[in-house]
Motif scaffolding. Structure first.
Motif, short mmCIF file in Angstrom:
data_model
loop_
_atom_site.label_atom_id
_atom_site.label_comp_id
_atom_site.label_asym_id
_atom_site.label_seq_id
_atom_site.Cartn_x
_atom_site.Cartn_y
_atom_site.Cartn_z
N THR A 1 0.58 -1.36 0.43
CA THR A 1 -0.04 -0.06 0.08
C THR A 1 0.94 1.26 0.04
O THR A 1 2.01 1.25 0.35
N ARG B 1 -11.00 -2.48 4.96
CA ARG B 1 -10.59 -1.94 3.86
C ARG B 1 -9.39 -2.66 3.96
O ARG B 1 -9.12 -3.39 2.96
N SER B 2 -8.84 -4.07 4.87
CA SER B 2 -8.20 -4.27 5.38
C SER B 2 -8.42 -5.81 4.65
O SER B 2 -7.67 -7.12 3.57
N GLU B 3 -10.03 -5.94 4.61
CA GLU B 3 -10.39 -7.19 3.95
C GLU B 3 -10.33 -7.23 3.04
O GLU B 3 -10.16 -8.34 1.66
N LYS C 1 -8.88 -5.53 0.97
CA LYS C 1 -6.84 -6.04 0.28
C LYS C 1 -6.89 -7.41 -0.25
O LYS C 1 -6.08 -7.73 -1.10
N ARG C 2 -7.33 -8.10 0.83
CA ARG C 2 -6.78 -9.58 1.37
C ARG C 2 -7.33 -10.49 -0.44
O ARG C 2 -6.71 -11.36 -0.71
#
Length: 387
Positions: free
Chosen positions: A68, A93-95, A97-98
């Motif tokens: 990022t 947001r992290s999910e 991205k995953r």
């Protein structure tokens, strides 16, 4: 997404006449400024697996790891707002991205092996149906086309403002806008790819839509004070524009059927509508004087419209359209030679008539109080029947 219309011709003939060897293949024209830098591409961007890179330094992500641009992210107003959100989004947001990282890895592997089963683990809806249809055309590709198809592509790492995540309960899906980087020309795309993830019937997150759009249109996507994207829930209703999001598929089909004089009249003139109107004319010119082609709207199971509110009160919508082309002789002794792509489904035998089915995925901008703008469209031949 490719940016030229590749035409391989079919033909019609009298029975006594020798069969011609020409053939026909329908493809798409999309965002007009991609004409030069993607001229070599023979398949959709979404079928060439991207891997993630960091925008600033253009550093390739190791392995498929997601990186990022933290400098941009930390300063983002959306990130600052998110820190004070009293309720969750559809995903974090992290999910998101995953899920994107998972898609990238599996898509790369699937394209390298031409493996539709593997691709189906990360793609869904109309997109995976179109991808599988493209895989079927492998025998009709030359060595260069196959190599390009199998070569990995790279997504640049999205920043906070590129995540368009609705609040939990407002939608079942979320969107991301990204750019891409190519090993071939080693340039970051100037356009944004709008990609959408949704859950399948088993609750698994899959990429269901992808479309190149003008970055200026991507910047129009609205967010509320908490940084959440604002989905259009009642897509059956007009949102102040010329057409309801749910009516877009019929409007697109009308461009083929009548040139856009009926339902398709809701679209303003654009590069996309221009080339669409040319397709029926071109097909009929190939078949004349012994046969002709007619187009009509078909029902599709992929009816869900993904629509987001824009800052100007309009809507940005991604939708699917099924189309049927009927090729038939104009006299009893006329038969039609199938194209190479048609032969994938029905073989080489000439017949008096063919039904050719296509599935489109398109993006439209619906401004308030004006005609809709068809931004981009892509389609694949999904089935052929002979009679």
């Amino acid at each position: 997404m490719i940016n030229q219309w590749l035409q391989r011709y079919r033909s019609a003939r009298f029975v006594p006449a020798p069969a011609t060897s020409v053939h026909h293949h329908l493809r798409i024209t999309t965002y007009q400024h991609r004409q030069e830098n993607l001229k070599r591409m023979a398949r959709s961007w979404s079928h060439t697996a991207p891997v993630l890179v960091t925008v600033g330094a253009l550093t390739l992500a190791s392995g498929c790891a997601f990186t990022t641009n933290e400098k941009d992210t930390e300063k983002s107003p959306a990130r600052a707002a998110a820190s004070a959100i009293p309720f969750p989004g559809v995903v974090s947001r992290s999910e998101a991205k995953r899920f994107l990282q998972r898609y990238v890895k599996a898509n790369n592997a699937a394209n390298a092996k031409w493996d539709p089963a593997l691709l189906s683990t990360v793609e869904g809806g109309a997109l995976v149906e179109m991808s599988k249809a493209a895989y079927k055309q492998k025998p009709n590709m030359d060595a260069k086309e196959r190599a390009e198809y199998e070569t990995p592509w790279y997504y640049t790492s999205p920043t906070a403002k590129d995540f368009h995540i609705p609040p939990a309960g407002a939608a079942s899906w979320f969107a991301i806008t990204v750019t891409s980087w190519s090993k071939v020309d080693r340039k970051v795309s100037k356009e944004k790819a709008l990609i959408i993830f949704d859950r399948d019937k088993d609750g698994r997150w899959k990429l269901v839509a992808s479309s190149w759009i003008d970055p200026k249109k991507a910047e129009l996507i609205a967010h509320d004070k908490h940084g959440f994207a604002i989905p259009v829930v009642q897509t059956s209703r007009k949102q102040g524009g010329a057409v309801a999001p749910d009516q877009l598929d019929e409007a697109l089909a009308d461009i083929y059927a009548t040139g856009g004089t009926k339902a398709g009249d809701v679209f303003k003139e654009s590069a996309t509508t221009k080339w669409m109107r040319k397709i029926p004319k071109t097909h009929n010119s190939q078949l004349k004087p012994y046969a002709q082609a007619e187009f009509r709207h078909e029902d599709t199971e992929h009816q869900k419209v993904y629509a987001l509110k824009t800052k100007d009160g309009g809507t940005l919508a991604v939708f699917n359209t099924a189309l049927r082309e009927t090729d038939f002789g104009m006299r009893p002794d006329a038969i039609i030679n199938p194209s190479l792509d048609m032969q994938t489904f029905v073989g080489k035998k000439s017949r008096p008539a063919f039904l050719v089915y296509y599935l489109h995925q398109s993006t439209a901008y619906l401004p308030p109080n004006r005609k809709a703008e068809l931004l981009t469209s892509e389609y694949e031949m999904t089935q052929v029947k002979g009679s």
